[in-house]
Write an enzyme that holds these catalytic residues in place. Structure first.
Site, PDB file in Angstrom:
ATOM      1  N   ARG A  59      72.850 -45.357  41.179  1.00 46.10           N
ATOM      2  CA  ARG A  59      71.499 -45.294  40.612  1.00 46.10           C
ATOM      3  C   ARG A  59      71.561 -45.392  39.096  1.00 46.10           C
ATOM      4  O   ARG A  59      70.710 -46.023  38.458  1.00 46.10           O
ATOM      5  CB  ARG A  59      70.797 -43.990  41.027  1.00 46.10           C
ATOM      6  CG  ARG A  59      69.465 -43.780  40.296  1.00 46.10           C
ATOM      7  CD  ARG A  59      68.694 -42.612  40.883  1.00 46.10           C
ATOM      8  NE  ARG A  59      69.453 -41.379  40.886  1.00 46.10           N
ATOM      9  CZ  ARG A  59      69.644 -40.593  39.817  1.00 46.10           C
ATOM     10  NH1 ARG A  59      69.146 -40.929  38.637  1.00 46.10           N
ATOM     11  NH2 ARG A  59      70.327 -39.469  39.921  1.00 46.10           N
ATOM     12  N   TYR A 111      48.132 -62.381  35.687  1.00 44.79           N
ATOM     13  CA  TYR A 111      48.531 -62.250  37.081  1.00 44.79           C
ATOM     14  C   TYR A 111      47.790 -61.058  37.698  1.00 44.79           C
ATOM     15  O   TYR A 111      47.615 -60.011  37.066  1.00 44.79           O
ATOM     16  CB  TYR A 111      50.045 -62.059  37.160  1.00 44.79           C
ATOM     17  CG  TYR A 111      50.551 -61.598  38.501  1.00 44.79           C
ATOM     18  CD1 TYR A 111      50.248 -62.311  39.662  1.00 44.79           C
ATOM     19  CD2 TYR A 111      51.329 -60.464  38.625  1.00 44.79           C
ATOM     20  CE1 TYR A 111      50.705 -61.895  40.897  1.00 44.79           C
ATOM     21  CE2 TYR A 111      51.804 -60.036  39.851  1.00 44.79           C
ATOM     22  CZ  TYR A 111      51.477 -60.753  40.982  1.00 44.79           C
ATOM     23  OH  TYR A 111      51.931 -60.334  42.203  1.00 44.79           O
ATOM     24  N   ASP A 185      55.489 -61.525  29.151  1.00 44.16           N
ATOM     25  CA  ASP A 185      55.891 -61.890  30.502  1.00 44.16           C
ATOM     26  C   ASP A 185      56.308 -63.361  30.448  1.00 44.16           C
ATOM     27  O   ASP A 185      55.480 -64.251  30.340  1.00 44.16           O
ATOM     28  CB  ASP A 185      54.713 -61.702  31.465  1.00 44.16           C
ATOM     29  CG  ASP A 185      55.054 -62.113  32.893  1.00 44.16           C
ATOM     30  OD1 ASP A 185      56.117 -62.722  33.110  1.00 44.16           O
ATOM     31  OD2 ASP A 185      54.232 -61.845  33.785  1.00 44.16           O
ATOM     32  N   LYS A 210      61.302 -65.144  40.866  1.00 52.62           N
ATOM     33  CA  LYS A 210      60.851 -66.517  40.647  1.00 52.62           C
ATOM     34  C   LYS A 210      62.024 -67.406  40.221  1.00 52.62           C
ATOM     35  O   LYS A 210      62.981 -67.557  40.954  1.00 52.62           O
ATOM     36  CB  LYS A 210      59.734 -66.522  39.610  1.00 52.62           C
ATOM     37  CG  LYS A 210      58.650 -65.467  39.830  1.00 52.62           C
ATOM     38  CD  LYS A 210      57.883 -65.647  41.103  1.00 52.62           C
ATOM     39  CE  LYS A 210      56.616 -64.794  41.154  1.00 52.62           C
ATOM     40  NZ  LYS A 210      56.822 -63.346  41.103  1.00 52.62           N
TER      41      LYS A 210
END
Length: 399
Positions: A59, A111, A185, A210
């Site tokens: 983690r 978005y 972004d 993406k």
């Protein structure tokens, strides 16, 4: 005299593929594996009960994650980069830098998931967001104040492909609000085509699902920063919330990044031809690769290309719906950046979470169709699109 040799900086396509750990920043591999090893382990044995080694719990850190993060930092011109489990997680981690009572400035063409998270922050965390037209840099000035913490940009925007002047907006923000951070972004462009940190931004993030991955077999997010103090805050949140990307997904992400240039070059070349085709048939096309785009020159100054996503209007919602459903090669799907071509209606799909009245206020056409162009033979894509245009009646209407 020193033994340190300055690292050679290669051209973008080479940098994506070339991995060099000779600077000592990456995890060591005693076997010189050609492909990054997958350390599929939750914990690491220690040699001492009081002194922990470099890794103790996945983690908090894992050699496979460190490997891809170091590579991402290099290609994004960042001090540090972090891999998390989705693009929205990346944005969520960034918004943890904002305290109650502080404010965010964001675009008015965003978005749907971004808009949803910002709305949540307003109703639950007392964080107000001002939505502005980021195509005009000066519109940001009246909204800047001592409360401003983040200025969130998409460029090109999703789905109307509007362009924000990253250098100019960054200059205005840093001059008037030294404590505010410019966040970009960059998912639509990828680090291959655009590097916001070199243009003045403080933080850049991506949906690694993406273009960085490229095959839609992976959910991932990336955050990159150029300031060490901000990097430490980002890491604290990632460690505390446990959203770091798992070892196998890090391996998939690294594999995808290495082929980014080849994929993007082909997808972009296809997209340019498709945009020209649609415009030749009198459709209103939103794509920064067209010289008719109002910010064509600005985008060209900031990037190495227009990318492989475009949108267009038919003038009729029902025609758009028929057109989308009549395609064969173009998969009806949200998202973009995959090797295969996708088609969608943002107002019905990826942006449906934005209320209809808000979409109307932001001048988002309900008939808008978004094309995410893949690597197929462009003639097949054009023929399939032409069939759908004519069979739906959309081409007749446009002419």
């Amino acid at each position: 005299m020193t033994d340190t040799i300055a690292r050679i900086k290669y051209r973008p396509a080479t940098e994506l593929v070339y991995v060099d750990n000779s600077d000592g920043k990456g995890p060591k591999d005693n076997y010189n594996a050609a492909s990054m090893p997958i350390y599929q382990t939750a914990t690491f044995k220690q040699s001492s009960s009081t002194q922990m080694g470099e890794y103790d719990y996945s983690r908090s850190g894992n050699p496979t994650r460190s490997h891809v993060e170091n590579h991402l930092a290099k290609i994004m011109s960042a001090k540090r980069a972090f891999a998390v489990n989705s693009g929205m997680t990346a944005l969520d981690v960034i918004t943890r830098l904002v305290k109650a009572g502080e404010e965010v400035i964001a675009g008015n063409d965003l978005y749907g998931g971004t808009n949803r998270l910002l709305s949540f922050l307003a109703t639950h965390n007392n964080v107000k967001t001002h939505h502005i037209d980021t195509t005009d840099s000066e519109t940001i000035i009246p909204y800047l104040s001592e409360k401003t913490r983040l200025v969130l940009l998409e460029t090109p925007t999703n789905p109307l492909m509007k362009i924000a002047d990253i250098p100019r907006i960054s200059e205005i923000v840093h001059e008037r609000c030294p404590n505010a951070l410019v966040v970009v972004d960059n998912t639509m462009m990828s680090p291959y085509l655009q590097k916001p940190l070199e243009l003045g931004a403080d933080i850049v993030y991506h949906s690694g699902t993406k273009y960085l991955s490229g095959h839609h077999d992976l959910m991932a997010g990336v955050v990159a920063v150029k300031d060490d103090s901000i990097a430490e805050k980002i890491y604290f949140t990632i460690n505390a919330t446990g959203v770091g990307l798992g070892p196998f997904d890090c391996w998939l992400l690294m594999r995808g990044v290495k082929t980014l240039a080849v994929r993007m070059d082909r997808q972009q070349a296809n997209a340019i031809q498709i945009a020209d085709f649609l415009q030749s048939h009198k459709f209103k096309v939103h794509y920064p690769g067209l010289k008719t785009h109002p910010q064509y020159e600005l985008h060209a100054k900031m990037s190495r290309g227009p990318g492989a996503v475009l949108s267009f209007e038919t003038g009729n919602v029902e025609l758009s719906e028929k057109l989308v459903e009549l395609t064969r090669l173009w998969g009806i799907s949200v998202s973009f950046g995959c090797v295969n071509s996708l088609i969608s209606m943002p107002c019905r799909m990826s942006h449906a979470s934005i209320p209809a009245e808000v979409r109307a206020a932001r001048a988002m056409p309900e008939d808008l169709i978004r094309l995410c162009v893949g690597i197929e033979d462009v003639d097949d894509l054009l023929e399939d699109l032409y069939h759908a245009l004519t069979a739906s009646g959309a081409l007749k209407l446009a002419n």
